[in-house]
Each structure stands twice: as C-alpha cells, then as structure tokens.
Design a protein around this motif. Structure first.
Motif, PDB file in Angstrom:
ATOM      1  N   ASP A   1       1.242  -1.360  -0.420  1.00 50.09           N
ATOM      2  CA  ASP A   1       0.474   0.196   0.235  1.00 50.09           C
ATOM      3  C   ASP A   1       1.189   1.352  -0.595  1.00 50.09           C
ATOM      4  N   GLY A   2       1.965   0.929   0.347  1.00 50.70           N
ATOM      5  CA  GLY A   2       2.924   2.190  -0.410  1.00 50.70           C
ATOM      6  C   GLY A   2       3.248   3.025   0.990  1.00 50.70           C
ATOM      7  N   SER A   3       3.023   2.085   2.509  1.00 49.92           N
ATOM      8  CA  SER A   3       2.585   2.680   3.585  1.00 49.92           C
ATOM      9  C   SER A   3       3.263   1.341   4.525  1.00 49.92           C
ATOM     10  N   ASN A   4       2.627   0.859   4.830  1.00 50.66           N
ATOM     11  CA  ASN A   4       2.877  -0.365   5.928  1.00 50.66           C
ATOM     12  C   ASN A   4       2.383  -1.347   5.847  1.00 50.66           C
ATOM     13  N   LEU A   5       1.455  -1.911   4.135  1.00 51.57           N
ATOM     14  CA  LEU A   5       0.781  -3.018   4.814  1.00 51.57           C
ATOM     15  C   LEU A   5       1.369  -3.644   3.165  1.00 51.57           C
ATOM     16  N   TYR A   6       1.349  -4.771   3.948  1.00 56.46           N
ATOM     17  CA  TYR A   6       1.466  -5.905   2.474  1.00 56.46           C
ATOM     18  C   TYR A   6       0.943  -7.410   2.497  1.00 56.46           C
ATOM     19  N   PHE A   7       0.661  -7.468   1.834  1.00 57.39           N
ATOM     20  CA  PHE A   7      -0.770  -8.253   1.261  1.00 57.39           C
ATOM     21  C   PHE A   7       0.321  -9.842   0.538  1.00 57.39           C
ATOM     22  N   PHE A   8      -0.319 -11.031  -0.012  1.00 54.24           N
ATOM     23  CA  PHE A   8       0.731 -11.771   0.404  1.00 54.24           C
ATOM     24  C   PHE A   8      -0.676 -12.925  -0.665  1.00 54.24           C
ATOM     25  N   LEU A   9       0.430 -13.443  -1.793  1.00 52.77           N
ATOM     26  CA  LEU A   9      -0.891 -14.429  -2.802  1.00 52.77           C
ATOM     27  C   LEU A   9      -0.185 -15.611  -3.015  1.00 52.77           C
ATOM     28  N   SER A  10       1.166 -16.165  -2.092  1.00 49.73           N
ATOM     29  CA  SER A  10       1.459 -17.162  -1.665  1.00 49.73           C
ATOM     30  C   SER A  10       1.992 -17.535  -0.472  1.00 49.73           C
ATOM     31  N   ASN A  11       2.743 -18.466  -0.408  1.00 46.16           N
ATOM     32  CA  ASN A  11       3.010 -18.942   1.205  1.00 46.16           C
ATOM     33  C   ASN A  11       3.946 -17.574   1.226  1.00 46.16           C
ATOM     34  N   ALA A  12       4.480 -17.425   2.308  1.00 51.56           N
ATOM     35  CA  ALA A  12       5.944 -17.082   2.984  1.00 51.56           C
ATOM     36  C   ALA A  12       6.201 -16.909   4.229  1.00 51.56           C
ATOM     37  N   THR A  13       7.061 -16.790   5.181  1.00 47.02           N
ATOM     38  CA  THR A  13       7.713 -16.706   6.221  1.00 47.02           C
ATOM     39  C   THR A  13       8.178 -14.933   6.897  1.00 47.02           C
ATOM     40  N   LEU A  14       7.828 -15.009   7.839  1.00 43.57           N
ATOM     41  CA  LEU A  14       7.757 -13.757   8.595  1.00 43.57           C
ATOM     42  C   LEU A  14       8.661 -14.210   9.615  1.00 43.57           C
ATOM     43  N   THR A  15       9.799 -13.864   9.442  1.00 40.81           N
ATOM     44  CA  THR A  15      10.698 -13.870  10.846  1.00 40.81           C
ATOM     45  C   THR A  15      10.554 -12.060  11.717  1.00 40.81           C
ATOM     46  N   ILE A  16      10.412 -12.445  12.677  1.00 37.66           N
ATOM     47  CA  ILE A  16      10.546 -11.428  13.853  1.00 37.66           C
ATOM     48  C   ILE A  16      11.522 -11.879  15.063  1.00 37.66           C
ATOM     49  N   ASP A  17      12.786 -11.750  15.241  1.00 36.21           N
ATOM     50  CA  ASP A  17      12.979 -12.167  16.276  1.00 36.21           C
ATOM     51  C   ASP A  17      13.817 -13.602  16.390  1.00 36.21           C
ATOM     52  N   ASP A  18      13.771 -13.734  16.024  1.00 34.82           N
ATOM     53  CA  ASP A  18      13.998 -15.434  15.140  1.00 34.82           C
ATOM     54  C   ASP A  18      13.034 -16.278  15.310  1.00 34.82           C
ATOM     55  N   GLU A  19      11.497 -15.705  15.359  1.00 38.47           N
ATOM     56  CA  GLU A  19      10.650 -15.854  15.596  1.00 38.47           C
ATOM     57  C   GLU A  19       9.642 -16.008  14.598  1.00 38.47           C
ATOM     58  N   GLU A  20       9.395 -17.243  13.729  1.00 33.08           N
ATOM     59  CA  GLU A  20       8.484 -17.692  12.273  1.00 33.08           C
ATOM     60  C   GLU A  20       8.034 -17.532  12.429  1.00 33.08           C
ATOM     61  N   TYR A  21       6.767 -16.720  11.498  1.00 32.86           N
ATOM     62  CA  TYR A  21       5.136 -16.809  11.581  1.00 32.86           C
ATOM     63  C   TYR A  21       4.783 -17.407   9.945  1.00 32.86           C
ATOM     64  N   LYS A  22       4.473 -18.290   9.966  1.00 29.96           N
ATOM     65  CA  LYS A  22       3.504 -18.894   8.476  1.00 29.96           C
ATOM     66  C   LYS A  22       2.712 -18.075   8.229  1.00 29.96           C
ATOM     67  N   LEU A  23       2.752 -17.331   6.724  1.00 33.66           N
ATOM     68  CA  LEU A  23       1.759 -16.908   6.017  1.00 33.66           C
ATOM     69  C   LEU A  23       1.026 -17.635   4.612  1.00 33.66           C
ATOM     70  N   THR A  24       0.338 -17.640   4.680  1.00 32.53           N
ATOM     71  CA  THR A  24      -0.775 -17.795   3.833  1.00 32.53           C
ATOM     72  C   THR A  24      -1.683 -17.642   2.990  1.00 32.53           C
ATOM     73  N   PRO A  25      -1.555 -17.616   1.334  1.00 29.69           N
ATOM     74  CA  PRO A  25      -2.573 -16.406   0.065  1.00 29.69           C
ATOM     75  C   PRO A  25      -3.414 -15.810   0.978  1.00 29.69           C
ATOM     76  N   LEU A  26      -3.164 -14.658   0.309  1.00 29.58           N
ATOM     77  CA  LEU A  26      -4.152 -13.951   1.026  1.00 29.58           C
ATOM     78  C   LEU A  26      -4.482 -13.200   2.472  1.00 29.58           C
ATOM     79  N   SER A  27      -2.926 -13.352   2.978  1.00 27.97           N
ATOM     80  CA  SER A  27      -2.249 -13.149   4.207  1.00 27.97           C
ATOM     81  C   SER A  27      -1.618 -11.334   3.760  1.00 27.97           C
ATOM     82  N   TYR A  28      -1.391 -11.109   5.297  1.00 26.05           N
ATOM     83  CA  TYR A  28      -1.123  -9.377   5.068  1.00 26.05           C
ATOM     84  C   TYR A  28      -0.396  -9.454   6.495  1.00 26.05           C
ATOM     85  N   VAL A  29       0.290  -8.479   6.534  1.00 31.78           N
ATOM     86  CA  VAL A  29       1.113  -7.729   7.331  1.00 31.78           C
ATOM     87  C   VAL A  29       1.063  -6.473   7.289  1.00 31.78           C
ATOM     88  N   CYS A  30       0.429  -5.937   8.782  1.00 34.80           N
ATOM     89  CA  CYS A  30       1.341  -4.502   8.593  1.00 34.80           C
ATOM     90  C   CYS A  30       2.256  -4.226  10.126  1.00 34.80           C
TER      91      CYS A  30
END
Length: 259
Positions: free
Chosen positions: A166-195
């Motif tokens: 969105d040009g600011s904070n939001l990322y929307f994913f069309l396929s599987n992805a993995t988010l890592t924060i402080d060595d902790e992993e979070y699975k993202l499925t299609p149509l998930s998003y991160v702010c």
C-alpha cells in the motif's frame, strides 16, 4: 325502349359508383391501419432504445457480506456496492456501520478465497526485475486452485509471482511466505497480510487460520519466499543480487493491464 335503356344505364352507373366507393373506403381503412401500425412500431422502437440507453447510464446495486480486521478486532459488514454498466464499483456502503476504506483488505464472507481492496495499491513483481504496477481501488483478488487472479470492471487476469503493497505499512501476499521477527517464524498463507510499524509493532493476519496477531517489537520483520525477501520495516526488497527501496507513491505509474 330508349327510356328503359337510359334508366338501365343509370342503375348500372350507380352500382358501379357504389362499388368504387366501397373499394376506396376499404383502401382508405387499410391505409389508416397501416399508418397506425407504423406509428406503433416506431413508438415501441423508441421506448426500447430509451430503455437500453437508460440501462447503459444507470448504476445497479449488489449486496455482499464482508469482514475486516481493525486493530486486531474482526468486524463484519453488510455491504452494498454501486456498480456501473461497465462493472466498475463506484461506491461501497454498509447498512449498519462505516467501513474503513483505507488499504485494509475487505474479505468476502461468502467466498473464502476472495478479497477486495478499497484503495489503490501497488503490485510488485520481483521475478520481473522488480517491476511495479498500480492496482485500481475496488479491485478483487481471488484464488483458484492456488493461482491468484485480479478482477476489475468484469475483467480478470492471472497475476504473476508478486505481492501487493500500500506504499506505507501493509503487505498482502498471494502465495505462501514466512515472516521472521526476533528469530521467531510466522507462516503466512495466500491472502494473508502484514502491517509493519517501524520501531513499534508488526501486525499479522493469517487468512487460512483467520487469526490476527499483534507483535510488540522494535526489531525488523523479514518476509521470505522462494523468489524474494522483504524487510517490511524498512520497505526494501531483495531478489537475486539486487536490493531496492519500494515505491511510496504510485498513483502515476502504469496500471496493471487486464487485457
């Protein structure tokens, strides 16, 4: 005899005149009926053309049920979309409350594989040398057999390997992805998003689980797929040997074509 002949001729002439008068009368009636039919046909044609033009210029309403996450809280809506004859959504309203028409996706309650973007968004294609496109507001993204499609104005097209920003904070994913924060992993499925709010928190919506998490952190969040990685805190992307900063303003860039 001559008198009788004259009388006979008079009677014959009168009969002939009456027959001619009847013929003329019938012909006149037929002409009147023909003209009335012609006028009626023209009136029907004018009304039909008027109705057709009216339909071309008239919006129609479709009702849907949506849900959206605001601050980690799930909110459901009964929404009414005003749509033009070209399939363009011009207005989105609700019967019970106001929808937050920012970049936060709206999900269809009756279709688990479909989401609506109320705002213009940026489509980033890392596999095409980081190419970026604009996605028009009120575009739909849907999944069919694991493939993502974009739909707008009754046109639909398969999307390349990409993500939406969105040009600011939001990322929307069309396929599987993995988010890592402080060595902790979070699975993202299609149509998930991160702010990601730099130095504050990272919010995660997992579509498959319908689960929303708010992670308080001042660390970077890194999203990785097989093709690219994104620092969602710094808005940078790496693909191959390249790294680039994502566009913040994209209203003037090329729109993703559905033709």
């Amino acid at each position: 005899m001559r008198v009788d002949n004259k009388e006979n001729k008079k009677r014959v002439n009168k009969k002939t005149a009456r027959r001619e008068a009847k013929k003329e009368s019938k012909a006149g009636k037929k002409e009147v009926v023909f003209r009335l039919l012609l006028v009626l046909i023209l009136l029907v044609a004018i009304v039909a053309i008027g109705m057709y033009i009216s339909r071309l210029n008239t919006d129609y309403i479709e009702n849907y049920n949506f849900y959206q996450y605001i601050g980690g809280r799930k909110i459901s809506y009964e929404g009414a979309m005003k749509i033009t004859n070209k399939g363009e959504i011009t207005e989105l309203t609700t019967t019970d409350m106001n929808i937050q028409l920012d970049s936060t996706p709206l999900y269809y309650q009756d279709d688990e594989n479909k989401a609506l973007f109320p705002a213009n968004m940026e489509l980033v294609v890392p596999t095409d040398n980081g190419q970026v496109y604009k996605i028009n507001r009120f575009s739909d993204v849907q999944l069919e057999s694991g493939i993502a499609y974009l739909e707008y104005r009754d046109k639909i097209k398969e999307l390349p390997q990409s993500f939406i920003f969105d040009g600011s904070n939001l990322y929307f994913f069309l396929s599987n992805a993995t988010l890592t924060i402080d060595d902790e992993e979070y699975k993202l499925t299609p149509l998930s998003y991160v702010c990601a709010y730099n130095g504050s928190s990272i919010e995660i919506y997992n579509k498959e689980k319908d689960e929303y998490q708010i992670i308080e952190t001042d660390s970077y969040g890194i999203v990785e797929t097989d093709d690219y990685s994104i620092n969602v805190s710094l808005d940078t992307i790496k693909y191959g040997d390249k790294e680039q900063l994502l566009l913040k303003k994209f209203d003037e860039i090329q729109t993703f074509s559905l033709d």
